[in-house]
Design an enzyme around this catalytic site. Structure first.
Site, PDB file in Angstrom:
ATOM      1  N   HIS A 199      13.154  -4.482   2.097  1.00 56.07           N
ATOM      2  CA  HIS A 199      13.942  -3.502   1.341  1.00 56.07           C
ATOM      3  C   HIS A 199      14.548  -2.420   2.236  1.00 56.07           C
ATOM      4  CE1 HIS A 199      10.178  -1.121   1.262  1.00 56.07           C
ATOM      5  NE2 HIS A 199      10.937  -0.072   1.022  1.00 56.07           N
ATOM      6  N   HIS A 261       9.957  -4.023   8.455  1.00 53.33           N
ATOM      7  CA  HIS A 261      10.814  -2.841   8.403  1.00 53.33           C
ATOM      8  C   HIS A 261      11.179  -2.291   9.795  1.00 53.33           C
ATOM      9  CE1 HIS A 261       9.758  -3.207   4.315  1.00 53.33           C
ATOM     10  NE2 HIS A 261       8.714  -2.416   4.284  1.00 53.33           N
ATOM     11  N   LYS A 354       0.086   5.765   7.744  1.00 55.17           N
ATOM     12  CA  LYS A 354      -0.157   6.353   6.428  1.00 55.17           C
ATOM     13  C   LYS A 354      -0.899   7.674   6.607  1.00 55.17           C
ATOM     14  CE  LYS A 354       0.251   2.283   3.590  1.00 55.17           C
ATOM     15  NZ  LYS A 354       1.552   2.572   2.962  1.00 55.17           N
TER      16      LYS A 354
HETATM   17  P1  NDP Z   1       0.713  -6.336  -7.772  1.00 50.27           P
HETATM   18  O1  NDP Z   1      -0.624  -6.811  -7.331  1.00 50.27           O
HETATM   19  O2  NDP Z   1       0.848  -5.065  -8.475  1.00 50.27           O
HETATM   20  O3  NDP Z   1       1.392  -7.448  -8.682  1.00 50.27           O
HETATM   21  C1  NDP Z   1       1.314  -8.825  -8.405  1.00 50.27           C
HETATM   22  C2  NDP Z   1       1.456  -9.570  -9.701  1.00 50.27           C
HETATM   23  O4  NDP Z   1       1.309 -10.961  -9.425  1.00 50.27           O
HETATM   24  C3  NDP Z   1       0.390  -9.192 -10.709  1.00 50.27           C
HETATM   25  O5  NDP Z   1       0.997  -8.892 -11.941  1.00 50.27           O
HETATM   26  C4  NDP Z   1      -0.466 -10.443 -10.808  1.00 50.27           C
HETATM   27  O6  NDP Z   1      -0.942 -10.711 -12.103  1.00 50.27           O
HETATM   28  C5  NDP Z   1       0.521 -11.526 -10.444  1.00 50.27           C
HETATM   29  N1  NDP Z   1      -0.199 -12.709  -9.976  1.00 50.27           N
HETATM   30  C6  NDP Z   1      -1.082 -12.787  -8.956  1.00 50.27           C
HETATM   31  N2  NDP Z   1      -1.547 -14.053  -8.849  1.00 50.27           N
HETATM   32  C7  NDP Z   1      -0.937 -14.758  -9.824  1.00 50.27           C
HETATM   33  C8  NDP Z   1      -1.006 -16.088 -10.243  1.00 50.27           C
HETATM   34  N3  NDP Z   1      -1.777 -16.990  -9.636  1.00 50.27           N
HETATM   35  N4  NDP Z   1      -0.270 -16.471 -11.312  1.00 50.27           N
HETATM   36  C9  NDP Z   1       0.533 -15.588 -11.954  1.00 50.27           C
HETATM   37  N5  NDP Z   1       0.652 -14.314 -11.599  1.00 50.27           N
HETATM   38  C10 NDP Z   1      -0.081 -13.912 -10.548  1.00 50.27           C
HETATM   39  O7  NDP Z   1       1.636  -6.385  -6.458  1.00 50.27           O
HETATM   40  P2  NDP Z   1       3.025  -5.619  -6.226  1.00 50.27           P
HETATM   41  O8  NDP Z   1       3.837  -5.724  -7.451  1.00 50.27           O
HETATM   42  O9  NDP Z   1       2.746  -4.314  -5.615  1.00 50.27           O
HETATM   43  O10 NDP Z   1       3.639  -6.494  -5.060  1.00 50.27           O
HETATM   44  C11 NDP Z   1       4.217  -7.774  -5.275  1.00 50.27           C
HETATM   45  C12 NDP Z   1       4.845  -8.224  -3.959  1.00 50.27           C
HETATM   46  O11 NDP Z   1       5.836  -7.284  -3.583  1.00 50.27           O
HETATM   47  C13 NDP Z   1       3.853  -8.270  -2.803  1.00 50.27           C
HETATM   48  O12 NDP Z   1       4.186  -9.348  -2.007  1.00 50.27           O
HETATM   49  C14 NDP Z   1       4.108  -6.982  -2.040  1.00 50.27           C
HETATM   50  O13 NDP Z   1       3.819  -7.132  -0.667  1.00 50.27           O
HETATM   51  C15 NDP Z   1       5.594  -6.796  -2.259  1.00 50.27           C
HETATM   52  N6  NDP Z   1       6.017  -5.399  -2.150  1.00 50.27           N
HETATM   53  C16 NDP Z   1       5.574  -4.483  -3.043  1.00 50.27           C
HETATM   54  C17 NDP Z   1       6.011  -3.165  -2.957  1.00 50.27           C
HETATM   55  C18 NDP Z   1       5.594  -2.143  -3.945  1.00 50.27           C
HETATM   56  O14 NDP Z   1       6.098  -1.009  -3.839  1.00 50.27           O
HETATM   57  N7  NDP Z   1       4.723  -2.456  -4.881  1.00 50.27           N
HETATM   58  C19 NDP Z   1       6.967  -2.726  -1.899  1.00 50.27           C
HETATM   59  C20 NDP Z   1       7.370  -3.775  -1.021  1.00 50.27           C
HETATM   60  C21 NDP Z   1       6.905  -5.060  -1.167  1.00 50.27           C
HETATM   61  P3  NDP Z   1      -2.190  -9.883 -12.727  1.00 50.27           P
HETATM   62  O15 NDP Z   1      -1.561  -8.598 -13.182  1.00 50.27           O
HETATM   63  O16 NDP Z   1      -2.644 -10.754 -13.815  1.00 50.27           O
HETATM   64  O17 NDP Z   1      -3.172  -9.732 -11.595  1.00 50.27           O
HETATM   65  C1  BG6 Z   2       6.299  -1.330   1.738  1.00 49.18           C
HETATM   66  C2  BG6 Z   2       4.914  -1.271   2.282  1.00 49.18           C
HETATM   67  O1  BG6 Z   2       6.957  -2.489   2.193  1.00 49.18           O
HETATM   68  O2  BG6 Z   2       7.031  -0.196   2.190  1.00 49.18           O
HETATM   69  C3  BG6 Z   2       4.237   0.014   1.851  1.00 49.18           C
HETATM   70  O3  BG6 Z   2       4.182  -2.376   1.781  1.00 49.18           O
HETATM   71  C4  BG6 Z   2       5.068   1.216   2.230  1.00 49.18           C
HETATM   72  O4  BG6 Z   2       2.939   0.119   2.422  1.00 49.18           O
HETATM   73  C5  BG6 Z   2       6.493   1.026   1.747  1.00 49.18           C
HETATM   74  O5  BG6 Z   2       4.494   2.356   1.624  1.00 49.18           O
HETATM   75  C6  BG6 Z   2       7.379   2.147   2.293  1.00 49.18           C
HETATM   76  O6  BG6 Z   2       8.647   2.018   1.718  1.00 49.18           O
HETATM   77  P1  BG6 Z   2       9.597   3.293   1.608  1.00 49.18           P
HETATM   78  O7  BG6 Z   2      10.869   2.738   1.066  1.00 49.18           O
HETATM   79  O8  BG6 Z   2       8.906   4.243   0.695  1.00 49.18           O
HETATM   80  O9  BG6 Z   2       9.696   3.824   3.006  1.00 49.18           O
END
Ligand code: NDP
Ligand code: BG6
Length: 514
Positions: A199, A261, A354
């Protein structure tokens, strides 16, 4: 140097053709729709795109998560607290939900049926965008399951029934796992269908690096070892591990921030000018420069308890879900070399952590001081070098610092700085990175996404550091206090190059007096 003067810098509005994206009807399938990314980033991005009139007229979302729930409940859960009511009423009916566990093989056939039902209901030729908002451990089974069920078919570029998949980061956990994932993905679909997201590449200032470097002729002649002393790339966060301990305990800062990143920022700073502004030409240069990067110095750190913004915060090992003897680094500083003609001998210092003293993401290009100084300096004073800073966060902009004469008799040298702020020049309304990237993917423009060779080149750079650190557990963790600037050893790493880290927040843009 006797003081610092800030000078305003004016921007004329950019004129030229707006690059309007033409996006046809499509269905976006979000796998992992119950997660943090969907709620915090993806749905707000879709809402803003809708508000800007940029979503295709016939756009639909199918959210797939494990928790059973009705469409109405899903819509309510996803509604951003600050959503404009009228706009939300337009988006909400386009959101559907389907509960499926991707560990159960039959789930993919059921997802395929849902997607086909949406397509049949709406008619006409539509694209399909699959967004893997899933834990990295599930990417492979998701792509394989979608492909085998026929819902993610191999399609030629230009087919109006396009099928694309956005794969979140981290893409693999090492070079070997990334290569295996790439092999598996490419055995099912074409590279042109794969959008590996970072991103940071969707952030306005980051994209501006390309324009700044290649649409101005005054900087390119000095963009090399003859004029640049070193480059510092910083991504400092005040946040701790939050609720992501399970992921972070496996990833650590190098996989989380550097492999993607920070190395993306480095590649845009150091790459050669592409011949055309086409996705593959730009991606060729990014991959080429990453192939020349190696790490020749590294420092790791982990935060202990400390005070941040006046509040006492726990150390990493005290966070929920973290092992009390965790060896996982939450900070790293790397000294990189770019082994090519342009950059020979110029160190690129990268740091990210962090719970640091400030939130600050910037690329600072520091120029050499003059080889011979004819002006006398006060005893003990040193001439400050000129520095060009691309400020990515929290404010987006540029600053250039240089030396000038203070008014008055005699020659007193002072540092001055010209600041350019996007906010001030163009007003608000910059797009969030996810808005830019979602739209690019729907429009079939992969320029800001990572190609398989660049992803693998980045793993090749960080793998030796990760492997060494995992082989040799740290003895001094925690070694920096929350709210500090990082471990002392990082200061030593950069001091060897005759310089120091920029203080966090140093480039915070100053608004000129009206
Ligand atoms: P979360 O853990 O919050 O969400 C992951 C989701 O995947 C959950 O809703 C989970 O379901 C679902 N899941 C996991 N295993 C399965 C499965 N076997 N079948 C169906 N659904 C499944 O993670 P994030 O949303 O934070 O992150 C998702 C991706 O995005 C990751 O790869 C992360 O590295 C990337 N990312 C996230 C950022 C962020 O700001 N959150 C920023 C940059 C990248 P359940 O709720 O049932 O556990
Ligand atoms: C995500 C990392 O990709 O980027 C996080 O998984 C991090 O750990 C985040 O906090 C930082 O993004 P930004 O846009 O807030 O600098």
């Amino acid at each position: 140097m006797t003081g610092t003067i800030a000078l305003p810098m004016q921007a004329e509005p950019l004129h030229g053709p707006q690059q309007a994206r033409r996006v046809g009807p499509c269905t976006m399938v979000i796998l992992g729709a119950g997660g943090d990314l969907t709620r915090r980033k993806l749905i707000p991005a879709l809402l803003h795109l809708l508000g800007d009139g940029l979503l295709p007229a016939d756009f639909a979302v199918l959210g797939v998560g494990r928790k059973p729930m009705e469409d109405a409940r899903f819509r309510e859960d996803q509604r951003p607290a600050d959503a404009d009511a009228a706009l939300w009423e337009q988006l909400a009916p386009r959101l559907r939900y389907f509960a499926a566990d991707l560990d159960v093989p039959d789930s993919f056939a059921a997802i395929a049926e849902r997607v086909e039902a949406i397509e049949a209901e709406r008619g006409g030729e539509r694209g399909r965008l699959f967004y893997l908002a899933l834990p990295p451990s599930v990417y492979a089974e998701a792509v394989e399951g979608l492909a085998r069920s026929g819902t993610l078919p191999r399609r030629d570029p230009g087919d109006p029934r396009w099928a694309r998949v956005i794969i979140e980061k981290p893409f693999g956990s090492s070079l070997a796992t990334a290569e295996a994932l790439n092999r598996m993905v490419k055995s099912h679909i074409g590279e042109h269908q794969v959008y590996r997201i970072d991103h940071y590449l969707g952030k306005e200032t980051v994209q501006n690096l390309l324009v700044f470097r290649f649409a101005n002729s005054i900087f390119e002649p000095v963009w090399n070892r003859h004029h640049i002393h070193h480059v510092q790339i910083t991504a400092a966060e005040t946040l701790g591990v939050e609720h992501r301990a399970r992921y972070y305990e496996e990833a650590g800062v190098v996989r989380d921030m550097f492999q993607n990143h920070l190395l993306s920022l480095l590649s845009l700073t150091a790459m050669e000018p592409p011949a055309t502004f086409r996705a593959e030409a730009v991606r060729d240069e990014k991959a080429k420069v990453l192939g020349a990067v190696r790490v020749d110095g590294a420092v790791r750190g982990q935060y202990g308890p400390g005070t941040l913004e006046g509040e006492q915060v726990p150390g990493y090992r005290e966070e929920e879900g973290v092992a009390t003897d965790s060896p996982v680094p939450t900070y790293a500083a790397l000294r990189c070399r770019v082994d090519n003609w342009r950059w020979d001998g110029v160190p690129f210092f990268l740091r990210s952590g962090k719970r640091l003293a400030g939130r600050d993401t910037e690329i600072a290009v520091q120029f050499h001081t003059p080889p011979h100084l004819m002006f006398p300096l006060e005893p003990g004073a040193r001439l400050s070098p000129s520095v060009l800073v691309f400020q990515v966060q929290p404010d987006e902009g540029l600053s250039l610092s240089f030396q000038l004469k203070q008014p008055g008799s005699g020659v007193q040298i002072s540092s001055a700085r010209m600041d350019f702020s996007y906010q001030e020049a163009f007003g608000g309304g910059q797009r969030d990175a996810y808005e830019t990237l979602l739209l690019d993917c729907m429009a079939g423009d992969p320029m800001l996404f990572l190609r398989s060779d660049a992803t693998e080149a980045a793993w090749r750079i960080v793998d030796p550091v990760i492997e060494r650190w995992e082989r040799e557990p740290p003895r001094d963790f925690p070694n920096y206090a929350a709210g500090s600037a990082g471990p002392a050893a990082a200061d030593q790493l950069i001091r060897e190059a005759g310089t120091t880290w920029r203080s966090l927040g140093a480039a915070r843009l100053r608004t000129p007096a009206p």
